[in-house]
Design a protein around this motif. Structure first.
Motif, PDB file in Angstrom:
ATOM      1  N   ARG A 289     -72.090 -94.404 -67.138  1.00 38.32           N
ATOM      2  CA  ARG A 289     -71.859 -95.180 -65.920  1.00 38.32           C
ATOM      3  C   ARG A 289     -70.679 -96.123 -66.106  1.00 38.32           C
ATOM      4  NH1 ARG A 289     -74.719 -95.674 -61.468  1.00 38.32           N
ATOM      5  NH2 ARG A 289     -76.439 -94.516 -62.448  1.00 38.32           N
ATOM      6  N   ASP A 290     -69.905 -96.305 -65.045  1.00 38.51           N
ATOM      7  CA  ASP A 290     -68.796 -97.255 -65.045  1.00 38.51           C
ATOM      8  C   ASP A 290     -69.369 -98.668 -65.018  1.00 38.51           C
ATOM      9  OD1 ASP A 290     -66.553 -98.808 -64.634  1.00 38.51           O
ATOM     10  OD2 ASP A 290     -66.188 -98.084 -62.585  1.00 38.51           O
ATOM     11  N   HIS A 291     -69.256 -99.387 -66.113  1.00 42.82           N
ATOM     12  CA  HIS A 291     -69.841-100.722 -66.193  1.00 42.82           C
ATOM     13  C   HIS A 291     -69.205-101.683 -65.202  1.00 42.82           C
ATOM     14  CE1 HIS A 291     -71.313-100.010 -70.607  1.00 42.82           C
ATOM     15  NE2 HIS A 291     -71.869 -99.191 -69.731  1.00 42.82           N
ATOM     16  N   GLY A 292     -67.936-101.470 -64.907  1.00 44.01           N
ATOM     17  CA  GLY A 292     -67.255-102.362 -63.971  1.00 44.01           C
ATOM     18  C   GLY A 292     -67.779-102.271 -62.562  1.00 44.01           C
ATOM     19  N   SER A 293     -68.468-101.181 -62.241  1.00 44.22           N
ATOM     20  CA  SER A 293     -69.005-101.018 -60.886  1.00 44.22           C
ATOM     21  C   SER A 293     -70.362-101.675 -60.698  1.00 44.22           C
ATOM     22  CB  SER A 293     -69.136 -99.525 -60.555  1.00 44.22           C
ATOM     23  OG  SER A 293     -70.181 -98.925 -61.318  1.00 44.22           O
ATOM     24  N   ILE A 294     -70.961-102.193 -61.778  1.00 45.16           N
ATOM     25  CA  ILE A 294     -72.304-102.768 -61.699  1.00 45.16           C
ATOM     26  C   ILE A 294     -72.188-104.263 -61.404  1.00 45.16           C
ATOM     27  CG2 ILE A 294     -74.486-103.133 -62.891  1.00 45.16           C
ATOM     28  CD1 ILE A 294     -73.757-100.770 -64.723  1.00 45.16           C
ATOM     29  N   GLU A 295     -72.681-104.668 -60.239  1.00 44.91           N
ATOM     30  CA  GLU A 295     -72.654-106.074 -59.846  1.00 44.91           C
ATOM     31  C   GLU A 295     -73.762-106.870 -60.528  1.00 44.91           C
ATOM     32  OE1 GLU A 295     -70.401-107.534 -57.626  1.00 44.91           O
ATOM     33  OE2 GLU A 295     -69.326-105.628 -57.784  1.00 44.91           O
ATOM     34  N   GLY A 296     -74.838-106.218 -60.858  1.00 46.15           N
ATOM     35  CA  GLY A 296     -75.949-106.886 -61.520  1.00 46.15           C
ATOM     36  C   GLY A 296     -77.090-105.913 -61.730  1.00 46.15           C
ATOM     37  N   ILE A 297     -78.000-106.255 -62.633  1.00 44.41           N
ATOM     38  CA  ILE A 297     -79.159-105.421 -62.950  1.00 44.41           C
ATOM     39  C   ILE A 297     -80.412-106.272 -62.812  1.00 44.41           C
ATOM     40  CG2 ILE A 297     -80.311-104.008 -64.706  1.00 44.41           C
ATOM     41  CD1 ILE A 297     -77.511-103.711 -66.035  1.00 44.41           C
ATOM     42  N   VAL A 298     -81.415-105.728 -62.124  1.00 46.16           N
ATOM     43  CA  VAL A 298     -82.727-106.357 -62.028  1.00 46.16           C
ATOM     44  C   VAL A 298     -83.713-105.401 -62.694  1.00 46.16           C
ATOM     45  CG1 VAL A 298     -84.489-107.305 -60.496  1.00 46.16           C
ATOM     46  CG2 VAL A 298     -82.068-107.491 -59.865  1.00 46.16           C
ATOM     47  N   ASN A 299     -84.007-105.657 -63.976  1.00 43.47           N
ATOM     48  CA  ASN A 299     -84.827-104.749 -64.773  1.00 43.47           C
ATOM     49  C   ASN A 299     -86.257-105.268 -64.866  1.00 43.47           C
ATOM     50  OD1 ASN A 299     -85.561-102.645 -66.609  1.00 43.47           O
ATOM     51  ND2 ASN A 299     -85.318-104.100 -68.290  1.00 43.47           N
ATOM     52  N   ASN A 300     -87.198-104.490 -64.359  1.00 45.56           N
ATOM     53  CA  ASN A 300     -88.593-104.904 -64.272  1.00 45.56           C
ATOM     54  C   ASN A 300     -89.400-104.279 -65.409  1.00 45.56           C
ATOM     55  OD1 ASN A 300     -88.756-106.202 -61.354  1.00 45.56           O
ATOM     56  ND2 ASN A 300     -87.411-104.416 -61.250  1.00 45.56           N
ATOM     57  N   ASP A 301     -89.731-105.091 -66.394  1.00 43.12           N
ATOM     58  CA  ASP A 301     -90.490-104.612 -67.557  1.00 43.12           C
ATOM     59  C   ASP A 301     -91.324-105.780 -68.061  1.00 43.12           C
ATOM     60  OD1 ASP A 301     -91.489-103.333 -69.754  1.00 43.12           O
ATOM     61  OD2 ASP A 301     -89.569-103.020 -70.751  1.00 43.12           O
ATOM     62  N   GLY A 302     -92.605-105.806 -67.665  1.00 40.11           N
ATOM     63  CA  GLY A 302     -93.473-106.919 -68.015  1.00 40.11           C
ATOM     64  C   GLY A 302     -93.863-107.760 -66.818  1.00 40.11           C
ATOM     65  N   VAL A 303     -93.584-107.271 -65.607  1.00 42.12           N
ATOM     66  CA  VAL A 303     -93.989-107.981 -64.404  1.00 42.12           C
ATOM     67  C   VAL A 303     -95.484-107.781 -64.142  1.00 42.12           C
ATOM     68  CG1 VAL A 303     -91.720-107.897 -63.337  1.00 42.12           C
ATOM     69  CG2 VAL A 303     -93.297-106.004 -62.982  1.00 42.12           C
ATOM     70  N   VAL A 304     -96.033-108.634 -63.264  1.00 36.34           N
ATOM     71  CA  VAL A 304     -97.401-108.536 -62.724  1.00 36.34           C
ATOM     72  C   VAL A 304     -98.468-108.933 -63.750  1.00 36.34           C
ATOM     73  CG1 VAL A 304     -99.037-107.124 -61.361  1.00 36.34           C
ATOM     74  CG2 VAL A 304     -96.603-106.673 -61.187  1.00 36.34           C
ATOM     75  N   ARG A 305     -98.133-109.037 -65.022  1.00 39.39           N
ATOM     76  CA  ARG A 305     -99.120-109.441 -66.037  1.00 39.39           C
ATOM     77  C   ARG A 305     -99.615-110.862 -65.790  1.00 39.39           C
ATOM     78  NH1 ARG A 305     -96.239-108.523 -71.663  1.00 39.39           N
ATOM     79  NH2 ARG A 305     -94.813-109.971 -70.643  1.00 39.39           N
ATOM     80  N   GLY A 306     -98.757-111.705 -65.209  1.00 36.73           N
ATOM     81  CA  GLY A 306     -99.106-113.065 -64.819  1.00 36.73           C
ATOM     82  C   GLY A 306     -98.505-113.341 -63.461  1.00 36.73           C
ATOM     83  N   ARG A 307     -98.856-114.477 -62.857  1.00 38.95           N
ATOM     84  CA  ARG A 307     -98.439-114.732 -61.479  1.00 38.95           C
ATOM     85  C   ARG A 307     -97.005-115.254 -61.380  1.00 38.95           C
ATOM     86  NH1 ARG A 307    -101.858-118.123 -56.868  1.00 38.95           N
ATOM     87  NH2 ARG A 307    -100.754-117.211 -55.071  1.00 38.95           N
ATOM     88  N   THR A 308     -96.536-115.982 -62.397  1.00 35.62           N
ATOM     89  CA  THR A 308     -95.215-116.595 -62.342  1.00 35.62           C
ATOM     90  C   THR A 308     -94.185-115.733 -63.053  1.00 35.62           C
ATOM     91  OG1 THR A 308     -96.177-118.817 -62.268  1.00 35.62           O
ATOM     92  CG2 THR A 308     -93.867-118.647 -62.943  1.00 35.62           C
ATOM     93  N   LEU A 309     -93.089-115.445 -62.363  1.00 34.94           N
ATOM     94  CA  LEU A 309     -92.029-114.635 -62.955  1.00 34.94           C
ATOM     95  C   LEU A 309     -91.296-115.408 -64.047  1.00 34.94           C
ATOM     96  CD1 LEU A 309     -90.422-112.973 -59.805  1.00 34.94           C
ATOM     97  CD2 LEU A 309     -91.812-111.843 -61.544  1.00 34.94           C
ATOM     98  N   LYS A 310     -90.886-114.682 -65.074  1.00 31.14           N
ATOM     99  CA  LYS A 310     -90.032-115.208 -66.129  1.00 31.14           C
ATOM    100  C   LYS A 310     -88.823-114.307 -66.241  1.00 31.14           C
ATOM    101  CE  LYS A 310     -89.816-116.289 -71.073  1.00 31.14           C
ATOM    102  NZ  LYS A 310     -90.572-116.336 -72.355  1.00 31.14           N
ATOM    103  N   LEU A 311     -87.637-114.889 -66.106  1.00 30.45           N
ATOM    104  CA  LEU A 311     -86.401-114.106 -66.071  1.00 30.45           C
ATOM    105  C   LEU A 311     -85.506-114.475 -67.246  1.00 30.45           C
ATOM    106  CD1 LEU A 311     -87.498-113.776 -63.173  1.00 30.45           C
ATOM    107  CD2 LEU A 311     -85.157-113.995 -62.336  1.00 30.45           C
ATOM    108  N   TYR A 312     -85.146-113.467 -68.046  1.00 27.87           N
ATOM    109  CA  TYR A 312     -84.100-113.630 -69.050  1.00 27.87           C
ATOM    110  C   TYR A 312     -82.763-113.365 -68.362  1.00 27.87           C
ATOM    111  CZ  TYR A 312     -87.233-113.934 -73.083  1.00 27.87           C
ATOM    112  OH  TYR A 312     -88.162-114.345 -74.000  1.00 27.87           O
ATOM    113  N   THR A 313     -81.901-114.395 -68.296  1.00 28.09           N
ATOM    114  CA  THR A 313     -80.630-114.256 -67.582  1.00 28.09           C
ATOM    115  C   THR A 313     -79.446-114.066 -68.524  1.00 28.09           C
ATOM    116  OG1 THR A 313     -80.453-116.678 -67.460  1.00 28.09           O
ATOM    117  CG2 THR A 313     -81.442-115.528 -65.571  1.00 28.09           C
ATOM    118  N   HIS A 314     -79.678-114.068 -69.834  1.00 27.92           N
ATOM    119  CA  HIS A 314     -78.705-113.611 -70.834  1.00 27.92           C
ATOM    120  C   HIS A 314     -77.364-114.339 -70.787  1.00 27.92           C
ATOM    121  CE1 HIS A 314     -81.493-110.135 -70.211  1.00 27.92           C
ATOM    122  NE2 HIS A 314     -81.575-110.284 -71.509  1.00 27.92           N
ATOM    123  N   GLY A 315     -77.412-115.622 -70.446  1.00 23.70           N
ATOM    124  CA  GLY A 315     -76.197-116.418 -70.488  1.00 23.70           C
ATOM    125  C   GLY A 315     -75.256-116.215 -69.312  1.00 23.70           C
TER     126      GLY A 315
END
Length: 436
Positions: A289-315
């Motif tokens: 994939r052309d990395h320059g064409s990606i505006e952002g990624i929302v990767n869901n792995d570990g959701v729903v286990r608890g009620r409050t979302l935790k997001l790693y935003t990687h700086g």
């Protein structure tokens, strides 16, 4: 469609939860298995049904692994264990050595040549970072261990699973098994410094996995990736890891289909195969994939286990800002951290500076909790949490797809420097995951 309309539709929808039930009822979704293929096909069909276009599968080769029997013989006893995926087959005997948490320093002065090395699945609360299972395994391998025993820190007679192996050598170097906290304590108390035998019977055939693709919104070259993984370990239903993530993706896709006029940028839905055995599906996609064409990624792995979302935003400051904007808009708690997390399907892109969020949820537990055990079952989850989080993640995806939102890519050099600063680099180097 007004905000009230799509929010009401999502909060009363059973689409995502029904798909989660479909996934967990398949059974074995191990990478390269018929069950993983069935789950991918069901996800493709679900995305098509909610209004995504061009839903299809893309196949790729993967190292297969099929579980057989495994055992630990200690004294005149046989202790319950399960093989870790991609362990090689074999039977070895050696002195049992417990290295505690299996921190890097625990291996420095230990005499481990020819030994059976046992390490815990957690790290102490005072330690400044998570030490991954594969890191502990390869420290043991480098020290000359004959076998590796991974004991759970969670009570309940639950042996943990999780793969070994590297991209270049998918099958590990020495037999590896998981044991429960209780078996680990028994082995330490009764048999430490005694000879024990570890035996693993398994097969490693060639296999095929697949990624699921679909699109929503305008047909722009640029895209926001909405992702999850559909495979799971063969010992459980894989409800939390990661049926729930894929169910959320389907629910969000349904909401986005109703809000396509709000999307300035194409949302490309990508549900990966073979995540649990080395992020194989996401590496396959990231390589082409052309990395320059990606505006952002929302990767869901570990959701729903608890009620409050935790997001790693990687700086990525823009991702942190996007998360805060959505949290304020809905007056809903969302926890964020700018630290790096190199252990899910966002990483093959983020390592090269592509803006990516790893979406998880707060559980209050240490480590994986029920994850990677037989107890990863549907009854641990609530449909309310799935719906609430789908609403927030729909809005986050729309926000990232807005033409007014611009999240700058980072230089790979800055990612490498942050990995060094956060002490993640040594572990990635020992596991063969250092790409720089």
């Amino acid at each position: 469609m007004t905000d009230h309309d799509w929010i009401a539709d999502t909060f009363t929808s059973d689409t995502g939860w029904s798909h989660l039930e479909t996934l967990v009822d398949i059974g074995d979704r191990m990478a390269g298995s018929p069950g993983e293929r069935e789950a991918a096909e069901a996800t493709r069909d679900a995305l098509d049904a909610v209004g995504a276009r061009d839903a299809h599968l893309e196949e790729f080769d993967v190292q297969g692994w099929v579980r057989g029997d495994s055992r630990i013989e200690a004294g005149d006893t046989e202790q319950a264990c399960i093989a870790l995926p991609r362990s090689p087959a074999g039977e070895v005997t050696g002195e049992l050595v417990d290295v505690g948490y299996g921190l890097p320093e625990d291996f420095e002065d230990a005499d481990l040549s020819g030994k059976v090395v046992m390490a815990a699945s957690n790290v102490p609360s005072w330690y400044d970072r998570f030490v991954h299972r594969r890191e502990k395994y390869y420290y043991a391998v480098q020290a000359g261990a004959a076998a590796f025993v991974f004991h759970n820190h969670v009570e309940g007679c639950l042996a943990p699973t999780g793969s070994v192996g590297t991209e270049d050598a998918p099958i590990g170097d020495v037999p590896a098994v998981g044991v429960s906290k209780e078996v680990g304590a028994r082995l330490r108390r009764r048999f430490e410094d005694d000879e024990v035998t570890v035996a693993v019977d398994c097969e490693a055939p060639d296999a095929t996995s697949q990624n699921v693709h679909a699109d929503l919104g305008p047909d722009t070259e640029e895209c926001v990736l909405l992702t999850s993984h559909v495979d799971a370990h063969d010992i459980a239903e894989g409800a939390m890891d990661n049926g729930a993530g894929t169910a959320v993706v389907v629910e969000v896709a349904k909401a986005l289909a109703a809000r396509e006029d709000d999307l300035d940028t194409r949302v490309h839905v990508l549900v990966y195969g073979a995540e649990e055995v080395g992020l194989v599906g996401s590496h396959h996609d990231a390589d082409v994939r052309d990395h320059g064409s990606i505006e952002g990624i929302v990767n869901n792995d570990g959701v729903v286990r608890g009620r409050t979302l935790k997001l790693y935003t990687h700086g990525f400051d823009g991702l942190e800002s996007a998360a805060e904007t959505v949290a304020e808009r809905f007056d809903h708690p969302v926890n964020t951290t700018p630290r790096l997390g190199p252990h899910s399907d966002h990483w093959p892109y983020v390592q090269w500076g592509v803006p990516g969020i790893h979406v998880m949820s707060e559980t209050g537990d240490e480590g994986r909790g029920w994850g990677h055990t037989r107890a990863d079952t549907l009854d641990k989850l609530e449909s309310r949490d799935l719906r609430e989080q789908a609403i927030l993640l729909t809005e986050l995806t729309v926000h990232l797809a807005d033409s007014a939102t611009a999240v700058e890519h980072r230089d790979p050099e800055s990612i490498a420097e942050q990995l060094e600063a956060e002490d993640l680099a040594p572990g990635m180097k020992v596991t063969g995951d250092w790409p720089y």
